[in-house]
Structure formats: C-alpha cells, structure tokens
Design a protein around this motif. Structure first.
Motif, PDB file in Angstrom:
ATOM      1  N   TYR A  71       0.830  -1.190   0.000  1.00  0.00           N
ATOM      2  CA  TYR A  71       0.000   0.000   0.000  1.00  0.00           C
ATOM      3  C   TYR A  71       0.869   1.246   0.000  1.00  0.00           C
ATOM      4  O   TYR A  71       2.092   1.173   0.232  1.00  0.00           O
ATOM      5  N   TYR A  83       1.586   4.063   1.803  1.00  0.00           N
ATOM      6  CA  TYR A  83       2.511   4.503   2.852  1.00  0.00           C
ATOM      7  C   TYR A  83       3.716   3.585   2.929  1.00  0.00           C
ATOM      8  O   TYR A  83       4.851   4.035   3.005  1.00  0.00           O
ATOM      9  N   ILE A 129       6.304   4.136   0.194  1.00  0.00           N
ATOM     10  CA  ILE A 129       7.144   5.294   0.446  1.00  0.00           C
ATOM     11  C   ILE A 129       8.229   4.952   1.470  1.00  0.00           C
ATOM     12  O   ILE A 129       9.402   5.271   1.280  1.00  0.00           O
ATOM     13  N   LYS A 158      12.251   5.123   0.940  1.00  0.00           N
ATOM     14  CA  LYS A 158      13.015   6.037   1.771  1.00  0.00           C
ATOM     15  C   LYS A 158      14.069   5.273   2.568  1.00  0.00           C
ATOM     16  O   LYS A 158      15.232   5.661   2.620  1.00  0.00           O
ATOM     17  N   THR A 208       7.373  13.602  -2.371  1.00  0.00           N
ATOM     18  CA  THR A 208       6.285  14.264  -1.664  1.00  0.00           C
ATOM     19  C   THR A 208       5.237  13.176  -1.494  1.00  0.00           C
ATOM     20  O   THR A 208       4.716  12.655  -2.479  1.00  0.00           O
ATOM     21  N   GLU A 209       4.943  12.802  -0.247  1.00  0.00           N
ATOM     22  CA  GLU A 209       4.263  11.530  -0.041  1.00  0.00           C
ATOM     23  C   GLU A 209       2.892  11.441  -0.716  1.00  0.00           C
ATOM     24  O   GLU A 209       2.546  10.439  -1.317  1.00  0.00           O
ATOM     25  N   GLY A 210       2.126  12.538  -0.608  1.00  0.00           N
ATOM     26  CA  GLY A 210       0.780  12.505  -1.200  1.00  0.00           C
ATOM     27  C   GLY A 210       0.804  12.265  -2.702  1.00  0.00           C
ATOM     28  O   GLY A 210      -0.115  11.695  -3.290  1.00  0.00           O
ATOM     29  N   MET A 211       1.893  12.714  -3.344  1.00  0.00           N
ATOM     30  CA  MET A 211       1.952  12.655  -4.806  1.00  0.00           C
ATOM     31  C   MET A 211       1.993  11.231  -5.340  1.00  0.00           C
ATOM     32  O   MET A 211       1.807  11.005  -6.522  1.00  0.00           O
ATOM     33  N   TYR A 263      -0.130   9.024  -4.739  1.00  0.00           N
ATOM     34  CA  TYR A 263      -1.480   8.529  -5.041  1.00  0.00           C
ATOM     35  C   TYR A 263      -1.940   8.860  -6.475  1.00  0.00           C
ATOM     36  O   TYR A 263      -2.450   7.965  -7.174  1.00  0.00           O
ATOM     37  N   PRO A 264      -1.762  10.101  -6.924  1.00  0.00           N
ATOM     38  CA  PRO A 264      -2.092  10.335  -8.345  1.00  0.00           C
ATOM     39  C   PRO A 264      -1.303   9.410  -9.276  1.00  0.00           C
ATOM     40  O   PRO A 264      -1.847   8.916 -10.272  1.00  0.00           O
ATOM     41  N   ARG A 314      -6.847  -0.387   4.163  1.00  0.00           N
ATOM     42  CA  ARG A 314      -5.835   0.186   3.258  1.00  0.00           C
ATOM     43  C   ARG A 314      -6.077  -0.320   1.842  1.00  0.00           C
ATOM     44  O   ARG A 314      -6.574  -1.426   1.644  1.00  0.00           O
TER      45      ARG A 314
END
Lengths: 878, 112
Positions: free
Chosen positions: B25, B27, B30, B34, B44-47, B49-50, B74
């Motif tokens: 999933y 998170y 990422i 990392k 940029t973590e939110g990015m 999802y797109p 999730r």
C-alpha cells in the motif's frame, strides 16, 4: 489543547474543497497521514508536531488536486472534469421543449416550412417510383443480360437505325456465328384475329406470332403445358391466364380446340401467366409463326430479308461480347455484299425499352426530363426550408445570447439548432409518406401505371428518403447552427432581432435561385406543352374527322364491291374506302423497287400501300398531277396502275413522272404511274415525308373506312352494324373512329404534358409558400419602422411599395437568369423531335409574368396587412 | 538527493519493481523507498497517489481495499501482467542508460 482528530477533520475538509479529489483518494491520503503521525509519535515526536510534519510530507491540497485532476482528465478521455459529457439526455428534453414551443408560437412559419418540404418530397417520391418502374422494364426475364434485339442500320438517304427487322437474319446469325446460342422471332401482331370456342367469340387484338424458342428465351412462364414442346405443332397456341378464363371459365383449357378466324382449328397447348405491366411486349395469345406463314401466304417472307416487321432476338453465349459480334457482322456483310447499306446491329434487350427509337425520344429521355423536374422541385423545397429557417433564426439572436451568457457552449447551440431542423424534417418525412400514399391513385391515373409505395420492400427508395432528409436537415440547419452560434453574446443581446445584412444577402441569393427555378419550370412546361400540342395537332395532310374503320375480316373482302355498295346505301355513309395499312401505324416498305435510270447507289426505303378508288376522297388528300384510280375501272388488282407522292416523284427525277414504269420484284411485275398525290403523313412516327406508292391490290386490303355524316352518328353506326352482320355472319362488329385511334398514340405524350403541368404548378406553389413566409417575416421585422413612418405621415401605398420593392427586385433578377437557361434547355430537348415548334419569346414573358404576379400578390398581401395596422399597435409590439 | 526530473522518470519503475515482490500500500511503498535510499529518494508523499491512480488507469497495477493487521483499511496495489512487461522494458532501458552513462563518464583510455 491540540486535538488530533479535529485537526485531521479540518485537514480533510480542506481536501474535500478540491473538486478533483475523489472520496477514495481522500481516504487514501487520510490513512497515509495517520500512518505517518503514528510513526512519528513512535519516534517520540509530540503529537502536534507529528501532525504538522506528516501534513507537510503528504503535500498541499492544491498540488494534489491538480495532479489528481490530470489523472481524471486522462481517464475521462482527456475531458476536463468540469466539462459535461457529450450526450446529456436531460438536455434533449429541453431541446424538444424549446422546439415545440417555437412551433407553437410560430404556427404559420412552421406550417409553411413543413408543408413546402412535404409537398416537394411527395412529388419527388412519386417521380422516383415512376422512374424505378420505367427502369424495371423487361428486367423480369431471367436471361435478359444475354438477350439482344437485332436492329438494322440502314443507309438510304440518311443513316437510320430501324428496329423491326427482317425475319431471315435471326437463323442466319445463328448459323454464321458460334457466339449466338439461339434466335427467336416475334411478329408483334397488328392483325386482330377472331377466336371462338363453343358460343364464345371475341376479336382478339393482343396476338403475337412467334417461334417456339420465344417461350424458352424469355421468361413468360407457363402455368400449364410444357414450354419445350409448346408451339412446336403449327396448329397450336398459348393463351394467357386472363384470356383462357374468358373462353374456358373453370374448364381445363389444355387440349381444347379453338377456331381462329372461323377457319382454322387450333389446340391450346399452354397457359402462361399474364404478362406483367413492365414488359415491352405484352400479348395474350401466342401462335406459331409457322401457322401464320402457312395460312397467310408468308412462307417465303419468313425465310427472306424483305419484310421488315419482325422482332428478331438472339441470345449470346455467356461471356461473349456483343460489340465484338457487331464488328464481325459488319465485316461479314462488307466482305459478302461489298456494301454496308443494310447492316444488322445487335442491341441489348435490357436497354430496349429505355432507348426506343421513335419520335419524341425513348423513355430514357422522359426519365431524364422527369428526373430533372424532380431535382428542381426538391431543390426549390429545400431552399424554401433553408430560407425560412434562417429567417426565423434571426429572431432568436437574443435567445442564443442569453443561452451563451448562462453558460451554453457554442457546441450546445449548434446541437440545439440541428435538433430543431431535424425534428421539422422528420415531421415532413412522416407526412410525406402519408401524402404520397394518398396521392398515389391520382398519380397512377395520370401516369397509367400501377405503382405501389412499398417502402419496406423498396430499400433504395427508403435510402433515398433518409439521405434527402439528412442532407436537408444538415444544410437547412447548418446556417443558423454554425453562423448564429458564432456571435459574441453581448452583441447578440444588444443588437436584438435586427437582420444583419450578411444574413439577408444569403437569403436573397436563395430567393433568386428558387424563383429562377420556378420560372424556368413554368417556361419549360409551357415549351414542352406547346411542342407536344404541336405534334398532336399538326396538319398531317389529310382529314381524319368522321372516319370510322374496322378490320376487313371474314367474307367482307370476298365481296368487297358488293359490301361497299351496301354500305353506301345507308343514308349517313358518304364514302367507303379500303386500305392495306393500319391507319395510325405499321406499314410495309422495301428498297426493292426498280425503275429506269435509278441511281444504283441510291436505295430509298419506299412504303407501299394498297388502297381502293375512293381512298383519296375519303381521306381528302389532294391530287397534284394526273388522275386517281378509276371507280369503274379494273378492281382485280391487275391494272398495273400506281400513284406516287411528291417525295417519290422527286426521287424519280426531273422528268414528268406520269407514265413512268416501275418494277416491283415482290409482285414480279411492272407498274405505270398515273398520278401524283400531295405528301401526307399517316402519323407523326413517320420520319418526315417519305416516298410512298399507292397501288390497288384488293386482296391485301385489311381495313375498311367509312366517311360518315356527323349528324345521327349512332343511327348510322347501327345500320352499318346490321349490314356488317348480314354480310359477315360470325364476326363481331368492332369499329373505331380514326381520330380517336390516332389520339391513343398520344397517350404517353399527353401524360408527359399533364405531368409537366402538375409539376410546374407544385413548383410555383412551393416557391410562393416560401415567398409568403419571407414577406411576412420582412413585414414583421419592420413593424416598428412602419409604425414610425405612419406616425410621421406616410401613406399605406407608399409603405406597401417600400416593403415589396426588395422582393420584387429579386424576382425580376430571377427572370433574367432563368430565361436564357430555360431557352437553352428547351432547345436541346426539342432536338429529339422531328417536327419542332418554334420557341417564341412569349412563353418566357408569360412565365416571368406569372411568377411576378404571384409573387406580388403574396408580398403585397402581407405588406398591406402590416401597413394598415394601427401605428400604436406596431409601436407597442415587442 | 536526486533531481526532480530523474525522480519523475524513476517513480513508476520503482513502484513496479517493489510491487513485483508482492502487493503493498501507498505509505509502505514510500517507507521502503526512503529506507533503502537512506533518504536520498524523497517523494512528496501525497503525490504517490495520483501516480498510482494513473498507473491503474494504464492497467499496470490493480488495487483492492483490505483491512490490514492494525485494523486500518488500506488500498493494496498489485502488479498486473502488463505491469511486469512494462517493468522488464524499463529495466532494459535503465540498464542501457546506466551502461552508457557509466562508460562515457570514465576518463578516456589510450586505446580508445
């Protein structure tokens, strides 16, 4: 005090404010945030700080929204999320509502629009059915593509192609050329026969004689009997179902014996289906040629190359080219006879009906003419429709402006206009089908056809209708849809309903085109009418009034002189005569006459006719020189005297024709010219004045003519009948008036003429509907102007002139355009006639005048109405 | 740290590579990147999802909401057949780029 849940909730609200972030994505992000906060808290970061850091890591709402928006756009086929989908069912209802509201408000316009298109389309549908029927002629023969008719290219004074051909040519071609599979001959009978069975006796006009092969080559299916053996026996015949029923009722006709001409017993060997209407050759009785040859002394004829009355057909083997064969035939004729005076030419039977030879052109010319007219009417109707639609759309600029302000895209306006025109066209189409069905019986009466409107069985007609609808809807809808939708909303609202000059210009062009077509049609119709009238009424050089004729069957000829005297005893009968030729067609001609000093290069086709001594007086043909046959002279046919017409005298040469001697190989004897008669035309199918020889051979008389007193015709005819029955027992007395028989030939001409008249009428009607609509639109546009003018003291007539000026100018212009074009087309059409009328300028003036007058009446009606209205009303109008 | 353009180009192959080992999933993806890169690759973590959405539209991955062990729902992503093909192609591509870069970055030798 920091509350994590509240903070997350607020953060979520922020995300939810972004239109492109879907709930699922927001849920993804929320869980991600919670995971991040938990992880940070585990590292010992205080809750508030952990939340701040996690939010920073996840990223700002706007950035996320923009990225997600891109994905969604990509997913929705590159449509931005705030744009509506292409098809919105909800809007269709709206369009429909607006369209119907428009119809309701503008009942008059809508009616004119729909009526014009419906009438035009109905005309076109009917004409199309007619054309389809014409094109379907003879196509029911299964072997049609391999059947060729033998015609002849004859080089006499001028080259001409002649269809009835010589009987010997068929078997000869079959013998000489392997491409020819079989040949068959018809004699399309102009000999009416008397058929009798028991007590039933009728005179049968529809008799053909033919080779037995006819039944196999053509598709004339037998319901009874075997086509392979039928007609092989010379004393047999084939009947149509119709005629079989007439004689035999419910009895089985097969094997029955009928008597022909009260002399010859013949066996019925077959019953064929009634021949369909769209057949070039239609007959009810088919007899073997052999029977005819044997009993009517034509055996030599049948083998020979002199009697040009036979329809000769050949069927070629699959894959052979008739062009090649025609070339071979010509080569053969050239090498055998060393000249090309008479060359047989094969022509496809499939095109025979369309390319008939004869005056006034074949049916293909008629089809072209009708097709032209149909296209004209369609064009006029479509222009009408476009004109009115565009005019009406002018009133709607405010509506369009409003729509745009409220958020309609150009596309939506375009869709709306197309929808409205399509709806109008659709309504017209439905009405067209009904109207066409309604008019079909009338049209059938007019065209002498039995057409039916089987739309579902007629895919090409259906396709045509659909195509026309689409084109009309697109062209009529395009102008308002594409043009009106392109304006800036502000301008449209401010300038309101004023007709922009560009739009008016476009309409003017259409009006001119429309009226040019209408004027052209009227002038054309008048020209065609005059020409057809000319052919029908032209002076043929003899008087056919009060001439009654009947066939000289049975015993009449045996005692012709007695019969003649008996008829003359009747007070109403003034003259009695006889002749060998059917009065309105059919003749025998040959190139075989010989005379001293004849130019061997010249082989004129000379018609011969046997007449009795009263022929000239009965027909009132003037004698130019010499004398006619003597009444008290030798009637046996052995006198050797002939008369010639002026044309023939010209061919004989400069010398005095009287006492010239001519040799006729057909009879094997010499004849002496005793007189010259004035040229006359037995009927207009004669190609000009042709050389004619009259001889007196009573055994070939076939018709007896009585010149009767126009007073008491029924009484006279009753007396004639009783004499006829006394002299000729067993034969029905069936007579015709010569002028009526002559008229029958013009049925097709008359049909074309009335069709033209109707079509021209419709064209004018539709054009005027359009003009009426435009005139009232114009008046409406100027309502305010009229009001102000009247307040300022203008008079009604001046306002009418003001309003009419523009449109009348257009009609005038249309005249200028239409005249030369119509003149040119008429000239071309007339080329197909031998006897042409002069096209005088008066028909153009008249056509223009009619159009002008009707236009003026239409326009001024509307103008006067507008001008006479009270100024207060017109000023208050909005 | 790596440049923005390189990051943009490498995101999809890296996600595909991780998912090729098994479903995962957002998170977690990422965190894995990392952790492995020691913070050098910093998304940029939110990015993510797109990007995942777009990959799903393209048919490279598929997704399913599942309740995970810690009682949080999730969205788990899984690589598709087409994703594997894409990954193979990307690996070859990156390999070629790497070879060329490596080769030309070395100082010129005499025989070359």
């Amino acid at each position: 005090m920091f509350d994590l849940e509240k903070s997350i909730h607020a953060w979520k609200r922020d995300l939810q404010g972004q239109e492109t972030l879907e709930d699922g994505t927001i849920a993804d992000l929320e869980i991600h945030l919670r995971d991040a906060v938990d992880a940070l808290k585990k590292e010992g970061v205080p809750e508030e700080e952990a939340f701040r850091q996690a939010v920073a890591r996840v990223g700002g709402a706007e950035g996320l929204a923009s990225e997600c928006g891109k994905v969604r756009e990509y997913r929705l086929d590159l449509r931005s999320p705030w744009r509506p989908s292409r098809f919105m069912p909800a809007l269709m209802g709206g369009y429909l509502k607006v369209a119907l509201r428009k119809f309701r408000w503008q009942k008059g316009y809508s009616f004119i629009n729909i009526a014009g298109l419906t009438v035009g389309m109905t005309c076109v549908v009917l004409l199309l059915l007619w054309i389809q029927d014409e094109l379907s002629f003879d196509k029911f023969h299964e072997k049609i593509d391999d059947i060729y008719i033998v015609s002849a290219r004859i080089k006499s004074e001028r080259e001409q192609l002649q269809v009835p051909s010589v009987p010997g040519v068929g078997p000869l071609l079959e013998e000489l050329f392997p491409e020819v599979e079989e040949s068959a001959r018809f004699l399309a009978g102009h000999l009416p026969c008397i058929l009798s069975y028991k007590d039933r006796t009728f005179s049968e006009p529809g008799i053909f004689t033919g080779d037995p092969e006819v039944l196999e080559m053509f598709t004339f299916p037998l319901t009874d009997g075997d086509p392979k053996t039928a007609l092989k026996d010379p004393d047999s015949l084939v009947l149509s179902e119709r005629v079989a029923k007439k004689y035999f009722g419910n009895e089985n006709p097969l094997g029955q014996i009928v008597t022909v001409d009260n002399l010859y017993p013949m066996k019925v060997v077959g019953v064929m289906k009634d021949i369909p209407r769209n057949s070039t050759f239609r007959f009810d009785i088919l007899m073997p040629l052999e029977f005819y040859a044997r009993n009517y002394d034509k055996e030599e004829d049948l083998k020979g190359f002199s009697n040009q009355n036979y329809f000769v057909f050949v069927r070629l083997r699959k894959g052979s080219s008739f062009d090649d064969l025609n070339r071979k035939i010509k080569e053969f004729v050239m090498s055998t006879y060393r000249n090309d005076e008479y060359v047989p030419v094969l022509r496809p039977f499939a095109r025979f009906h369309l390319n008939r030879l004869g005056d006034g052109g074949g049916s293909i010319e008629q089809i072209r003419l009708i097709g032209f007219l149909g296209a004209f009417i369609l064009l006029i109707a479509c222009i009408n429709f476009m004109n009115l639609t565009t005019a009406r759309s002018g009133n709607r600029s405010r509506e369009i402006g409003m729509r745009k302000v409220v958020g309609a895209f150009r596309k939506d306006i375009i869709k709306q206009f197309y929808f409205e025109t399509s709806l109008l066209v659709l309504i017209s189409m439905v009405l067209t089908v009904f109207l066409a069905r309604l008019c079909l019986p009338v049209f059938n009466g007019l065209s002498q056809k039995e057409l039916t409107l089987g739309l579902l069985r007629n895919p090409s007609l259906l396709g045509f209708l659909a195509g026309i609808s689409l084109i009309t809807a697109l062209t009529a809808g395009s102008y308002p849809a594409l043009f009106m939708s392109s304006f800036k909303p502000l301008r449209m609202i401010r300038e309101s309903a004023g007709s922009s000059s560009q739009r008016a210009g476009f309409r003017k062009v259409l009006v001119v085109i429309q009226f040019s077509l209408a004027i052209g049609l009227i002038a054309g119709a008048a020209g065609v009418y005059r020409q057809l009238n000319h052919v029908q009424t032209m002076d043929l050089g003899y008087n056919m009034e009060n001439l009654v004729f009947f066939s000289s069957q049975g015993k009449l000829l045996e005692h012709y002189e007695t019969a003649k005297n008996e008829f003359l005893q009747i007070p109403g009968v003034k003259k009695v005569s006889a002749s060998s030729a059917y009065p309105t067609g059919g003749r025998s001609n040959s190139t075989s006459w010989q005379w001293e000093g004849k130019n061997p290069e010249l082989k004129p086709l000379i018609t011969d006719m046997s007449v009795d001594s009263d022929f000239l007086e009965a027909f009132e043909i003037p004698l130019v020189q010499g004398r006619f046959f003597r009444r008290e002279g030798d009637h046996s046919g052995n006198s050797g005297e002939i008369l010639i017409n002026e044309k023939m005298a010209g061919i004989l040469g400069q010398k005095d024709p009287i006492d010239r001697r001519l040799f006729w190989p057909y009879r094997g004897r010499n004849y002496t010219v005793i007189g010259v008669i004035k040229d006359y035309l037995p009927n207009p199918s004669w190609r000009g004045e042709e050389p004619l020889i009259l001889h007196q051979t009573p055994d070939s008389f076939r018709f007896i003519f009585l010149k009767i007193d126009p007073e008491n015709i029924p009484q006279t005819l009753a007396q004639v009948e009783s004499v006829f029955e006394r002299l000729n027992p067993g034969f029905p007395f069936e007579y015709q008036f010569l002028d009526a028989a002559y008229e029958i030939q013009f049925n097709s001409v008359r049909r074309t003429r009335s069709l033209m008249a109707y079509l021209a009428g419709f064209a004018i009607f539709i054009s005027c509907l359009g003009l009426f609509g435009l005139a009232s639109f114009n008046a409406e546009q100027k309502t305010k102007e009229i009001g102000i003018r009247k307040v300022l003291g203008s008079s009604v007539p001046r306002i009418v002139i003001l309003l009419s000026k523009d449109l009348t100018r257009l009609v005038f212009l249309a005249n200028i355009i239409a005249w030369p074009v119509a003149w040119y087309l008429l000239q071309r059409w007339l080329q197909s006639f031998l006897y042409r009328t002069q096209i005088r300028f008066d028909i153009f003036i008249a056509a223009g005048g009619i159009a002008f007058f009707i236009a003026l009446v239409t326009i001024s009606g509307q103008s006067i109405k507008a001008a006479r209205a009270k100024p207060v009303d017109s000023l208050r109008y909005e | 740290m790596i440049s923005r353009t390189l990051m943009a180009a490498s995101t999809r192959p890296i996600i595909l590579a991780i998912l090729s080992r098994g479903e995962d999933y957002g998170y977690s993806l990422i965190q894995k990147v990392k952790g492995f890169s020691g913070g050098n690759i910093d998304w940029t973590e939110g990015m993510i999802y797109p990007v995942l959405q777009r990959m799903e539209v393209d048919g490279l991955i598929s997704s399913q909401w599942k309740m995970s062990a810690d009682k949080r729902p999730r969205r788990y992503f899984r690589i598709t057949e087409r994703g594997r093909e894409e990954l193979a192609a990307e690996l070859t591509g990156w390999g070629n780029v790497w070879k060329a870069l490596n080769h030309f970055a070395k100082p010129l030798r005499a025989e070359e």
